[in-house]
Each structure stands twice: as C-alpha cells, then as structure tokens.
Design a protein around this motif. Structure first.
Motif: not given
Length: 89
Positions: A40-47, A49-58
C-alpha cells in the motif's frame, strides 16, 4: 515530495522489511502485517501504473519467506528517478 526525501524514506522502509531477519521465526510472522502495508505504501509513494505494479511486487516480495532482502523501495526509486528520469527536483 522531494525525490531525495523519497529515497531516504524508501531506504527506511526497506530497512523495516529486514526486521524479520533480526528475530528468527517470530520475525517471519511480522511479514503477515508488513506485506500488505508495504504494498500500500508503495502505491502511495509512486502513482500510476508503475506504482501499482511495484505495490504488487513489494507485497509478494515481503509475503514470501527469505525474499525480504530485495530492497524494492530503493529499486523503484532508481527506476523512477534514474532510468525514467522523472521529477526535476
């Protein structure tokens, strides 16, 4: 947020992911809580599509045992500000 503040925050969040290695066995159970929070924090730091993908990876990286060593927040910062060269501040 300034990109260097985001880098420092990312390093601190990666360090929090390493906590499960400090306390064997018990620490792995902390990942049950930390995995969704870090995603969740990753998706808030990076908006976007890239942030959503990084959130899943994290999330996956933190949820699976022994993958906590991967500094996903720092890698995402490098991807965003070095390879993609976003943000001029």
């Amino acid at each position: 947020m300034n990109k260097y503040k985001k880098l420092i925050l990312g390093i601190l969040l990666d360090a929090m992911g390493y906590v499960s290695f400090v306390i064997p066995v018990v620490g792995e159970f902390s990942d049950i809580v930390w995995a969704p929070v870090s995603g969740w924090l990753m998706t808030k730091l990076y908006k976007g599509k890239a942030g959503k993908i990084a959130g899943v990876i994290t999330f996956v990286e933190e949820a699976l045992p022994w993958l906590d060593v991967v500094p996903t927040f720092t890698i995402m910062w490098i991807y965003t500000y070095v390879f993609k060269k976003e943000g001029k501040n």
